[in-house]
Design a protein around this motif. Structure first.
Motif, PDB file in Angstrom:
ATOM      1  N   ILE A 245      20.280  19.336  25.429  1.00 38.56           N
ATOM      2  CA  ILE A 245      20.695  17.929  25.440  1.00 38.56           C
ATOM      3  C   ILE A 245      19.749  16.928  24.689  1.00 38.56           C
ATOM      4  CG2 ILE A 245      21.157  15.886  27.196  1.00 38.56           C
ATOM      5  CD1 ILE A 245      21.811  18.006  29.107  1.00 38.56           C
ATOM      6  N   ALA A 246      18.459  17.052  24.810  1.00 37.68           N
ATOM      7  CA  ALA A 246      17.542  16.064  24.106  1.00 37.68           C
ATOM      8  C   ALA A 246      17.650  16.273  22.631  1.00 37.68           C
ATOM      9  CB  ALA A 246      16.269  16.230  24.673  1.00 37.68           C
ATOM     10  N   ALA A 247      17.706  17.516  22.276  1.00 32.71           N
ATOM     11  CA  ALA A 247      17.477  17.731  20.632  1.00 32.71           C
ATOM     12  C   ALA A 247      19.045  17.324  19.919  1.00 32.71           C
ATOM     13  CB  ALA A 247      17.457  19.373  20.521  1.00 32.71           C
ATOM     14  N   LEU A 248      20.156  17.534  20.862  1.00 33.55           N
ATOM     15  CA  LEU A 248      21.317  17.028  20.195  1.00 33.55           C
ATOM     16  C   LEU A 248      21.473  15.631  20.216  1.00 33.55           C
ATOM     17  CD1 LEU A 248      23.910  19.534  21.740  1.00 33.55           C
ATOM     18  CD2 LEU A 248      23.207  19.414  19.380  1.00 33.55           C
ATOM     19  N   ASP A 249      20.984  14.912  21.166  1.00 27.85           N
ATOM     20  CA  ASP A 249      20.954  13.569  21.519  1.00 27.85           C
ATOM     21  C   ASP A 249      20.233  13.014  20.007  1.00 27.85           C
ATOM     22  OD1 ASP A 249      22.433  13.287  23.495  1.00 27.85           O
ATOM     23  OD2 ASP A 249      20.805  12.883  24.938  1.00 27.85           O
ATOM     24  N   ALA A 250      19.023  13.688  19.823  1.00 22.53           N
ATOM     25  CA  ALA A 250      18.036  13.173  18.575  1.00 22.53           C
ATOM     26  C   ALA A 250      18.669  13.367  17.514  1.00 22.53           C
ATOM     27  CB  ALA A 250      16.879  13.882  18.762  1.00 22.53           C
ATOM     28  N   LEU A 251      19.436  14.325  17.227  1.00 25.14           N
ATOM     29  CA  LEU A 251      20.248  14.526  16.004  1.00 25.14           C
ATOM     30  C   LEU A 251      21.248  13.549  16.013  1.00 25.14           C
ATOM     31  CD1 LEU A 251      21.015  16.155  13.400  1.00 25.14           C
ATOM     32  CD2 LEU A 251      22.336  17.833  14.828  1.00 25.14           C
ATOM     33  N   SER A 252      22.153  13.294  16.870  1.00 24.56           N
ATOM     34  CA  SER A 252      23.148  12.191  17.093  1.00 24.56           C
ATOM     35  C   SER A 252      22.584  10.851  16.499  1.00 24.56           C
ATOM     36  CB  SER A 252      23.770  12.134  18.338  1.00 24.56           C
ATOM     37  OG  SER A 252      24.834  11.230  18.485  1.00 24.56           O
ATOM     38  N   ALA A 253      21.196  10.608  17.168  1.00 24.70           N
ATOM     39  CA  ALA A 253      20.652   9.264  16.811  1.00 24.70           C
ATOM     40  C   ALA A 253      20.246   9.153  15.439  1.00 24.70           C
ATOM     41  CB  ALA A 253      19.484   9.255  17.756  1.00 24.70           C
ATOM     42  N   ALA A 254      19.881  10.172  14.752  1.00 26.64           N
ATOM     43  CA  ALA A 254      19.351  10.074  13.481  1.00 26.64           C
ATOM     44  C   ALA A 254      20.482  10.058  12.630  1.00 26.64           C
ATOM     45  CB  ALA A 254      18.461  11.500  13.148  1.00 26.64           C
ATOM     46  N   LEU A 255      21.541  10.742  12.805  1.00 31.94           N
ATOM     47  CA  LEU A 255      22.843  10.542  12.108  1.00 31.94           C
ATOM     48  C   LEU A 255      23.234   9.147  12.219  1.00 31.94           C
ATOM     49  CD1 LEU A 255      24.699  13.745  12.651  1.00 31.94           C
ATOM     50  CD2 LEU A 255      23.797  13.329  10.554  1.00 31.94           C
ATOM     51  N   THR A 256      23.388   8.717  13.297  1.00 22.38           N
ATOM     52  CA  THR A 256      23.872   7.192  13.468  1.00 22.38           C
ATOM     53  C   THR A 256      22.799   6.162  12.836  1.00 22.38           C
ATOM     54  OG1 THR A 256      24.564   7.668  15.736  1.00 22.38           O
ATOM     55  CG2 THR A 256      24.112   5.482  15.159  1.00 22.38           C
ATOM     56  N   GLU A 257      21.613   6.484  12.746  1.00 18.89           N
ATOM     57  CA  GLU A 257      20.724   5.573  12.005  1.00 18.89           C
ATOM     58  C   GLU A 257      20.894   5.514  10.552  1.00 18.89           C
ATOM     59  OE1 GLU A 257      15.951   4.611  11.600  1.00 18.89           O
ATOM     60  OE2 GLU A 257      16.684   5.802  13.423  1.00 18.89           O
ATOM     61  N   VAL A 258      21.574   6.789  10.060  1.00 20.69           N
ATOM     62  CA  VAL A 258      21.617   6.730   8.744  1.00 20.69           C
ATOM     63  C   VAL A 258      23.174   6.483   8.065  1.00 20.69           C
ATOM     64  CG1 VAL A 258      19.572   8.233   8.246  1.00 20.69           C
ATOM     65  CG2 VAL A 258      21.732   9.137   8.548  1.00 20.69           C
ATOM     66  N   THR A 259      23.773   6.124   9.055  1.00 20.92           N
ATOM     67  CA  THR A 259      25.232   6.217   8.796  1.00 20.92           C
ATOM     68  C   THR A 259      25.631   4.956   7.718  1.00 20.92           C
ATOM     69  OG1 THR A 259      26.001   6.869  11.077  1.00 20.92           O
ATOM     70  CG2 THR A 259      27.443   5.448   9.657  1.00 20.92           C
ATOM     71  N   GLU A 260      26.517   5.717   6.865  1.00 18.32           N
ATOM     72  CA  GLU A 260      27.069   4.578   5.835  1.00 18.32           C
ATOM     73  C   GLU A 260      28.605   4.427   6.276  1.00 18.32           C
ATOM     74  OE1 GLU A 260      27.330   4.159   0.875  1.00 18.32           O
ATOM     75  OE2 GLU A 260      26.211   5.898   1.985  1.00 18.32           O
ATOM     76  N   ALA A 261      29.123   2.997   6.063  1.00 19.44           N
ATOM     77  CA  ALA A 261      30.290   2.882   6.216  1.00 19.44           C
ATOM     78  C   ALA A 261      31.003   2.973   5.213  1.00 19.44           C
ATOM     79  CB  ALA A 261      30.456   1.573   7.147  1.00 19.44           C
ATOM     80  N   VAL A 262      31.864   3.852   4.576  1.00 14.64           N
ATOM     81  CA  VAL A 262      32.750   3.691   3.198  1.00 14.64           C
ATOM     82  C   VAL A 262      34.099   3.386   3.670  1.00 14.64           C
ATOM     83  CG1 VAL A 262      33.638   5.046   1.561  1.00 14.64           C
ATOM     84  CG2 VAL A 262      31.306   5.867   2.589  1.00 14.64           C
ATOM     85  N   LEU A 263      34.678   2.223   3.287  1.00 18.74           N
ATOM     86  CA  LEU A 263      35.849   1.628   3.399  1.00 18.74           C
ATOM     87  C   LEU A 263      36.992   2.009   2.162  1.00 18.74           C
ATOM     88  CD1 LEU A 263      37.629  -0.027   5.314  1.00 18.74           C
ATOM     89  CD2 LEU A 263      37.052  -2.087   3.650  1.00 18.74           C
ATOM     90  N   LEU A 264      37.669   2.832   2.518  1.00 19.63           N
ATOM     91  CA  LEU A 264      38.775   3.094   1.444  1.00 19.63           C
ATOM     92  C   LEU A 264      39.692   2.228   1.464  1.00 19.63           C
ATOM     93  CD1 LEU A 264      39.127   7.122   2.393  1.00 19.63           C
ATOM     94  CD2 LEU A 264      37.583   5.933   0.713  1.00 19.63           C
ATOM     95  N   THR A 265      40.001   1.905  -0.075  1.00 17.58           N
ATOM     96  CA  THR A 265      40.971   0.961  -0.458  1.00 17.58           C
ATOM     97  C   THR A 265      41.941   1.869  -1.318  1.00 17.58           C
ATOM     98  OG1 THR A 265      39.596   0.192  -2.116  1.00 17.58           O
ATOM     99  CG2 THR A 265      39.603  -0.958  -0.063  1.00 17.58           C
ATOM    100  N   ARG A 266      43.076   0.924  -1.758  1.00 15.49           N
ATOM    101  CA  ARG A 266      44.153   1.750  -2.519  1.00 15.49           C
ATOM    102  C   ARG A 266      43.449   2.171  -3.763  1.00 15.49           C
ATOM    103  NH1 ARG A 266      49.044   0.338  -2.935  1.00 15.49           N
ATOM    104  NH2 ARG A 266      48.894  -0.530  -5.067  1.00 15.49           N
ATOM    105  N   GLY A 267      43.916   3.489  -4.235  1.00  9.73           N
ATOM    106  CA  GLY A 267      43.142   3.906  -5.250  1.00  9.73           C
ATOM    107  C   GLY A 267      41.849   4.783  -5.241  1.00  9.73           C
ATOM    108  N   ASP A 268      41.328   4.802  -4.140  1.00 11.78           N
ATOM    109  CA  ASP A 268      40.039   5.557  -3.570  1.00 11.78           C
ATOM    110  C   ASP A 268      40.241   7.009  -3.281  1.00 11.78           C
ATOM    111  OD1 ASP A 268      38.593   3.280  -4.099  1.00 11.78           O
ATOM    112  OD2 ASP A 268      38.365   3.079  -2.250  1.00 11.78           O
TER     113      ASP A 268
END
Length: 324
Positions: A245-268
């Motif tokens: 549980i602790a290791a999966l939580d740490a992986l989830s937190a790391a992925l969340t910290e580096v998250t990039e939001a990619v907004l798709l618009t027409r033609g992407d």
């Protein structure tokens, strides 16, 4: 490693010319349609071919490649955004469907999957993502619920290498970003203890609601210890110990910290490296006015990681086999 964005606007007319040679009703003969897209993939503009080949060979730190400025119909010439599946067999080819398939053909084989969920999902190569009123809360058809981080088909022995998403319409308010968490960015945030615990650690995942005993075996981190693959779906992985549980939580937190939001618009068109990324989607408000967000999706397999055995053809259905 390649950069993560390619501007395709200078090639729009050339790409339109390619698309214009494809059959106008692709679903009337999908195998022939995919054969044509494979042929056209060899005629993509040189810079675009080079960018796709570089990403296919080495990936990049972001874990995705975004093609912007692809040819898309004027919005008033597009059909209304659907609200039910599947698409009509006689629907005319859309530009972003053509781009999806031609680009996919450059990367590998467009593939249909039996996903192991019974009849809940249709088995097809060309998927469509748009809000639907009765959508399952973990499906791409939901809108108001955030889709949490996951690796597509992580329970499948022939997991796709790439997820392709092309956009005919964005959402009204510009909020439905695809959330991308790259393991190449997240790995330095994990302690040695967490890395060692997760690397080659086998977790079970159910894949058949009708049979609770049906399990696949998933490793959150595997491959090269210094540049591993990630397979993550916190909603389904069964943790057996407090350390899990602790290791999966740490992986989830790391992925969340580096998250990039990619907004798709027409033609992407977004290409996600499904071995290096966990992804989700931000919530948004559907209006049910025929102009809601409308994406086209396809899975692509390559010869990396034993995903191909030889002799396969684009468009074939991969039978379900749980990861062991």
């Amino acid at each position: 490693m390649s950069s993560s964005i390619i501007n395709c606007a200078p090639y729009r007319e050339e790409l339109l010319d390619l698309a214009s040679t494809l059959p106008k009703v692709p679903r009337s003969d999908l195998p022939a349609f995919f054969d044509d897209t494979l042929r056209l993939a060899e005629r993509l503009p040189q810079e675009l071919r080079d960018g796709l080949d570089e990403f296919n060979t080495n990936g990049n730190r972001d874990g995705y490649l975004l093609l912007r400025g692809l040819p898309v119909e004027p919005d008033d010439e597009l059909p209304p955004t659907p609200r039910s599946s599947p698409p009509p067999e006689d629907r005319q080819l859309l530009n972003m469907e053509a781009m999806l398939c031609i680009v996919g053909g450059r990367l590998g084989l467009l593939t249909a999957y039996d996903q192991g969920y019974g009849n809940r999902r249709s088995i097809t190569v060309l998927h469509e993502l748009y809000p639907t009123p009765e959508a399952h809360h973990l499906s791409g058809g939901t809108s108001r619920t955030q889709l949490e981080f996951h690796t597509d088909l992580s329970h499948h022995a022939r997991q796709p290498n790439y997820i392709l998403l092309s956009c005919s319409r964005g959402d009204h308010e510009g909020k439905a970003a695809t959330l991308v968490g790259s393991i190449r960015k997240a790995l330095p945030l994990l302690s040695d203890e967490v890395r060692n615990h997760l690397f080659d650690r086998i977790f079970t995942r159910g894949f058949d609601a009708a049979d609770p005993e049906a399990k696949a075996h998933v490793k959150p981190l595997y491959g090269d210890e210094d540049d591993p693959y990630v397979s993550f779906n916190r909603s389904f992985l069964t943790a057996e110990t407090p350390q899990d549980i602790a290791a999966l939580d740490a992986l989830s937190a790391a992925l969340t910290e580096v998250t990039e939001a990619v907004l798709l618009t027409r033609g992407d068109l977004l290409i996600i490296d499904n071995f290096r990324i966990a992804h989700g989607r931000a919530p948004f408000a559907a209006r049910w006015d025929g102009k809601d967000r409308w994406l086209h999706r396809a899975y692509v397999r390559t010869d990396r990681n034993g995903q191909l055995s030889g002799g396969e053809r684009a468009g074939e259905i991969v039978p379900f086999a749980p990861r062991r």
